[in-house]
Design a protein around this motif. Structure first.
Motif, PDB file in Angstrom:
ATOM      1  N   TRP A 115      -7.874   3.401   8.439  1.00 15.33           N
ATOM      2  CA  TRP A 115      -7.434   3.567   7.057  1.00 15.33           C
ATOM      3  C   TRP A 115      -6.144   2.813   6.782  1.00 15.33           C
ATOM      4  O   TRP A 115      -5.910   2.351   5.672  1.00 15.33           O
ATOM      5  N   PHE A 116      -5.301   2.700   7.807  1.00 16.96           N
ATOM      6  CA  PHE A 116      -4.039   1.974   7.683  1.00 16.96           C
ATOM      7  C   PHE A 116      -3.605   1.585   9.093  1.00 16.96           C
ATOM      8  O   PHE A 116      -4.152   2.085  10.075  1.00 16.96           O
ATOM      9  N   ASP A 117      -2.653   0.687   9.203  1.00 20.01           N
ATOM     10  CA  ASP A 117      -2.197   0.218  10.504  1.00 20.01           C
ATOM     11  C   ASP A 117      -1.425   1.329  11.218  1.00 20.01           C
ATOM     12  O   ASP A 117      -0.739   2.138  10.587  1.00 20.01           O
ATOM     13  N   LEU A 118      -1.573   1.375  12.513  1.00 14.29           N
ATOM     14  CA  LEU A 118      -0.817   2.307  13.365  1.00 14.29           C
ATOM     15  C   LEU A 118       0.061   1.478  14.286  1.00 14.29           C
ATOM     16  O   LEU A 118      -0.436   0.610  15.007  1.00 14.29           O
ATOM     17  N   MET A 119       1.366   1.759  14.266  1.00 11.69           N
ATOM     18  CA  MET A 119       2.293   0.989  15.084  1.00 11.69           C
ATOM     19  C   MET A 119       2.762   1.748  16.310  1.00 11.69           C
ATOM     20  O   MET A 119       3.295   1.169  17.239  1.00 11.69           O
TER      21      MET A 119
END
Length: 199
Positions: free
Chosen positions: A74-78
């Motif tokens: 769903w969105f980037d994970l850092m």
């Protein structure tokens, strides 16, 4: 599903489990980074007569935490620590896409107070963020093995307390290898400052 799905990008690829009778209660919108068909199959076996389940699929994007591999997310994970940098733009964009599904369902006659958002892991995180920043009063949130994205922005980010009394079912597996149970505990504590604690 009624209406024009083409105006809501996530609906074009979503799996929908329709109610057995006229749908008056609405989607438990499952926001999952896992194969949506497996969730749809499970929901089909327990479906309720008046409830429609919408299982949108996360887009395929590069994920920093996984060496920039392109995968459903769903969105980037850092990072996987409470202080790791977060993809604020990606989180907000994903939430707007889910809000577009809510608006679509409302146009098709489902009142927002009969809509529940729910998900597992990143999908649960997005469900929490979306519901708490939504301008419509929703029925509830199911948040499984997840965390509250952009947690430092809350309670200020909650949309004027529209969902201050929203019911939340939050569960977290003690043996979750990806999202530590500590994230669930920290999220529960943070939620007490955002919503009515008894909810």
């Amino acid at each position: 599903m009624c209406g024009n799905n083409m105006s809501v990008p996530l609906l074009a690829d979503a799996v929908t489990v329709s109610g057995a009778e006229r749908e008056t209660a609405a989607p438990w919108t499952l926001l999952l980074s896992l194969p949506r068909h497996s969730w749809a199959d499970a929901l089909s076996s327990i479906r309720l007569p008046y409830v429609k389940y919408i299982c949108p699929h996360a887009p395929r994007i590069p994920v920093t935490l996984n060496m920039k591999m392109v995968m459903p997310s769903w969105f980037d994970l850092m990072g996987l620590t409470p202080d790791a940098p977060e993809d604020e733009a990606g989180i907000k964009k994903a939430a707007e896409n889910i809000k577009a599904i809510i608006e679509h369902e409302m146009k098709n006659g489902i009142p927002p107070n009969r809509i529940i958002l729910g998900g597992f892991s990143q999908g649960g995180a997005l469900s929490l963020y979306t519901a708490l920043t939504c301008q419509h009063q929703l029925a509830g949130i199911v948040a499984l093995s997840c965390w509250l994205p952009l947690h430092k922005a809350f309670p200020q980010a909650a949309n004027n307390g529209v969902n201050k009394d929203i019911a939340i079912l939050q569960c977290h597996g003690e043996m979750d290898p990806m999202i530590p149970v500590r994230f669930g505990a920290l999220t529960a504590e943070k939620l007490k400052s955002v919503v009515t604690p008894t909810k």
